[in-house]
Design a protein around this motif. Sequence first.
Motif, mmCIF file in Angstrom:
data_model
loop_
_atom_site.group_PDB
_atom_site.id
_atom_site.type_symbol
_atom_site.label_atom_id
_atom_site.label_comp_id
_atom_site.label_asym_id
_atom_site.label_seq_id
_atom_site.Cartn_x
_atom_site.Cartn_y
_atom_site.Cartn_z
ATOM 1 N N SER A 39 -25.074 22.945 -3.490
ATOM 2 C CA SER A 39 -26.547 22.544 -3.598
ATOM 3 C C SER A 39 -27.189 24.032 -3.996
ATOM 4 C CB SER A 39 -27.020 21.868 -2.678
ATOM 5 O OG SER A 39 -27.144 22.762 -1.509
ATOM 6 N N ASN A 97 -23.152 17.915 -10.805
ATOM 7 C CA ASN A 97 -23.398 17.238 -9.572
ATOM 8 C C ASN A 97 -24.745 16.396 -9.569
ATOM 9 O OD1 ASN A 97 -21.207 17.986 -6.975
ATOM 10 N ND2 ASN A 97 -20.889 19.144 -8.676
ATOM 11 N N HIS A 98 -25.621 17.050 -9.477
ATOM 12 C CA HIS A 98 -26.995 16.517 -9.364
ATOM 13 C C HIS A 98 -26.884 15.207 -10.334
ATOM 14 C CE1 HIS A 98 -31.009 15.738 -8.250
ATOM 15 N NE2 HIS A 98 -31.398 15.919 -9.498
ATOM 16 N N PHE A 146 -29.813 16.036 -3.723
ATOM 17 C CA PHE A 146 -28.933 16.744 -4.424
ATOM 18 C C PHE A 146 -27.809 16.077 -5.080
ATOM 19 C CE2 PHE A 146 -25.205 19.626 -4.937
ATOM 20 C CZ PHE A 146 -25.547 19.903 -6.225
ATOM 21 N N ASN A 147 -26.680 15.625 -4.397
ATOM 22 C CA ASN A 147 -25.654 15.031 -4.869
ATOM 23 C C ASN A 147 -25.180 13.963 -3.740
ATOM 24 O OD1 ASN A 147 -24.100 16.387 -2.859
ATOM 25 N ND2 ASN A 147 -22.566 16.945 -4.141
ATOM 26 N N SER A 164 -34.553 14.834 -13.192
ATOM 27 C CA SER A 164 -34.127 15.771 -11.906
ATOM 28 C C SER A 164 -34.885 14.666 -10.597
ATOM 29 C CB SER A 164 -34.798 16.937 -11.871
ATOM 30 O OG SER A 164 -35.067 17.505 -10.521
ATOM 31 N N LEU A 195 -34.711 16.509 -7.644
ATOM 32 C CA LEU A 195 -34.596 17.646 -6.516
ATOM 33 C C LEU A 195 -35.954 17.402 -5.962
ATOM 34 C CD1 LEU A 195 -32.641 20.110 -8.818
ATOM 35 C CD2 LEU A 195 -31.638 18.794 -6.899
ATOM 36 N N GLU A 206 -36.324 22.857 -7.218
ATOM 37 C CA GLU A 206 -35.326 23.361 -8.390
ATOM 38 C C GLU A 206 -35.186 25.063 -8.118
ATOM 39 O OE1 GLU A 206 -37.722 21.297 -9.224
ATOM 40 O OE2 GLU A 206 -36.446 19.591 -10.174
#
Lengths: 447, 524
Positions: A242, A355-356, A380-381, B57, B59, B63
């Motif tokens: 990550s 991975n993400h 994340f994953n 994304s 996240l 990021e």
Amino acid sequence: MRYLPLTDPDRCEMLAVIGAPSVESLFRDVPEAARFDGSFDLPDHKSELEVEQIIGALAKRNMAAGDVPSFLGAGAYHHHIPASVDHLIQRGEYLTSYTPYQPEISQGTLQALFEFQTQVALITGMEVANASMYDGATSCAEAVLMARRITRRDKAILSGGLHPHYRDVTETQTRYLDLEIVASPTDVTGSESLAALIDDETACVVVQNPGFFGHLRDFSALAAQCQAKGALLIAVVPEVISLGAVIAPGDMGADIVVAEGQSLGNPLGFGGPYVGLFAAREKYVRQMPGRLCGQTVDEDDRRGWVLTLSTREQHIRREKATSNICTNAGLCALAFTIHLALLGEEGFRDLAALNHARAVQLAERLSTVDGVEVVTDAFFNEFAVRLPRPAADVVGDLAAKDILAGVPVSRLIPDDPDLADILLVAATECTGENHIEALAASLGEVL
Amino acid sequence: MGHSSDLSRNRAAGGAGSTGDTVLGHQGLRLEEDLLFELDSPGQSGVDLPAIPAVESRLGGLERRTEIGLPGLSEPEVVRHYTRLSQKNYAIDMGTYPLGSCTMKHNPRLNEKMARLPGFASLHPLQPAETTQGALALIEATAQWLKTLTGMPAVAMSPAAGAHGELCGMMAIRAALDAREDGTTSRRRVLVPESAHGTNPATAAVCGFTVDPIPANEAGRVDVDAFKAKLGDDVASVMLTNPNTCGLFEPDMIEIARLIHEAGGYFYCDGANFNAIVGRVRPGDLGIDCMHINLHKTFSTPHGGGGPGAGPVVLSEALAPFAPRPWIVHDDSGFALVENEADTGDAAPIGRLKAFHGQMGMFVRTYAYMLSHGKDGLAQVSGDAVLNANYVMARLQDLMTPSFAGPCMHECLFDDRFLDGTDVTTLDFAKAMIDEGYHPMTMYFPLVVHGAMLIEPTETESKRGLDDFIAVMRRLAENAKAGKAERFAAAPQLTPRRRLDETTAARKPVLRWTPEGLEAEAAE
């Protein structure tokens, strides 16, 4: 016996030199009552071929996560390991060498450790790192003890997003020290607020990113709140990949960062051996546990490396040491370093991005399955999903279809009915679109 | 100061290497090697990945925006880098490694192959138990061997190393005392011989105990009278290594066990030297309550340059209820794990010492080693280990000074009396061994003799190998006595690096590479 070089004539000759009548006579200090004169209920020695057959048969009774669609995570991740990693760590010069206490003939291990420490410091966004610990969980416990030494305070606050095993290990390792552990309630959504718990007695606040349920958070504000109260922020990273995609804990203001390094270079291996990463601000280095490798010069003024600051350690300080630890995860750390050396900046960031992306694909596909609700928004994953019935049962049903669907939260937190339906699912670069499809289709069948 | 790599510096200077007449400083097969970070080709990578699917994304705006600073290298560059570095190491595969108390014996490659079978290496620790029956069976089988060989009724498999096993054992003792004495024991004192490994007092301290040293007698053993005098109702435990760190069996073990139990304490045995007695003595018959087993010593899992280890702890009936989670249970439907507090029933575990279930990879290697040797081979292991140590002692005792009369167990202890008046120290002697192609023996440990030299040949040395080693040791002892101290003080000369400045390393720690470090040097 293939591993024992002495021959019977050798033994006779050697006993003659010693002046002893038999090997047994050399054990004369062992009192009669201490000698075992029975026969052990164990087999006699076996050929290499027979050993392979016995252990090979046991291996076949397991369903290897690499052989089937697998979505297991929760602190251990199935990643691809480049062939050269395992080739290099099996070189006898690494595999069969001792701790590098004789630096003149250990520069290989030492330089690799120095590279490891640098890599760990870089990816965590910290100033210094040690030469590794047993695993992420024991690193977490040691970080709490370190914070206690630095702040001379006796209270540790643990986030409800901390991996239950990490919390368990931390509580166990500190149970006989005067340290109060305040564990925040389980935090499925990553919405807890810990700032209100910090007081003048607080040594540290332990948070995890990504959290146990997969969520990502920005801890910058919490770091500032810790600092204002004189407490340290300890950030735990259970999935080191990550760090290629997410803001480093050091850049969020963490004082100590610990991580599980298994994902780089080390196989799942049913849980061990793994490699604990431990990084901190430079001003705290003399309170760190574990081995440290440092740069110096030799008598010819050539650059070289030694183990250093050993006055912290048990073999010098004995009962006053910073920790009782006497080992690091040497070869696992080397595997980590070689894998990360192969990846480099671009490769590491791409691997994290891959991975993400796989995890996003997985989340999108699973959210189309009737009855499945993705409960983690930023991840994340790995993320949590809520199922319409107990996750452990669903995992059992899917294992019968040769799919390892993920980790039911009840496996680690069995006593909370609210969590019984929650399943953790992870994706890595090894997760194919066909795996995602197989999971989604099979879930559709069993739900 | 030689801050940047010698190779970089030599290259930049256009040759004339710092170590001699060669352009880059290489000397034949002895190759200089830069740090990974000095070999950076920005943008390069040694891994080709599958294409990254385009997704939106998730996240959450976190990021990473800044460069990490990792160097880029291709696969051949990385392979060459770590191959070159490996060649700067001494290793068991290269020669005798007589490190007393460390047990550097041959590491069979079969064990590596077994640990890498996909059925073990690719197994996730949290898979459903029905998909991991072979792994659980292997852990149980390994546990059974350990219990049988030690004569103890229980074993905790999860500790990650010897010191971690000590922690497990001492916490179990603390828990047992607490349980016996209404929740909080007032017993805080732990008796530890002066010759003990440093981990013993360090472990006692992290369990909230205080350490009280017990002196050794003239024969290098625990002074039983002194031990008796220290007993009292505040004593929690004695921690004793057997065979002890002087390489001697403690003949009064059974009496010590009786005395500590009579005084209400528990007997912790440090099993670091179990390899000397495996297959011949069951520590359980001596009356101990717990003992950790360093799998890398007795059962030859590789040292790997400092780990990973594994330190299962065998426990008596009295301590077994306090063993940490997880453990394996077995019924008609197969094996299962007890992992959580909610499932521990009548047991009172100290908690959990490690994530997941312990060092599985080490259990596979250990099991392969045990099966390969069998009960007959393990008795041969301890017999040959003791024979080899006594042979070395017998052939060196006229020139060097053994600290205690023999026979010894698996290691022989010398002190530095034979160097009196020579200006050669134990350290110098050890460094001179390096130029002769040997890793030094353990130095200055145990602390109970002056200038200790602790030699453990192990059972995997041939007689020819021992004779060569003995010839070298004899010549060095003769040279020292012949007044050639300056040769010792200058050793080693033939290594990739000569003696390193450890004082500066500790005073001004440089613990990582930084680009700024290089700039600072350029500005000097």
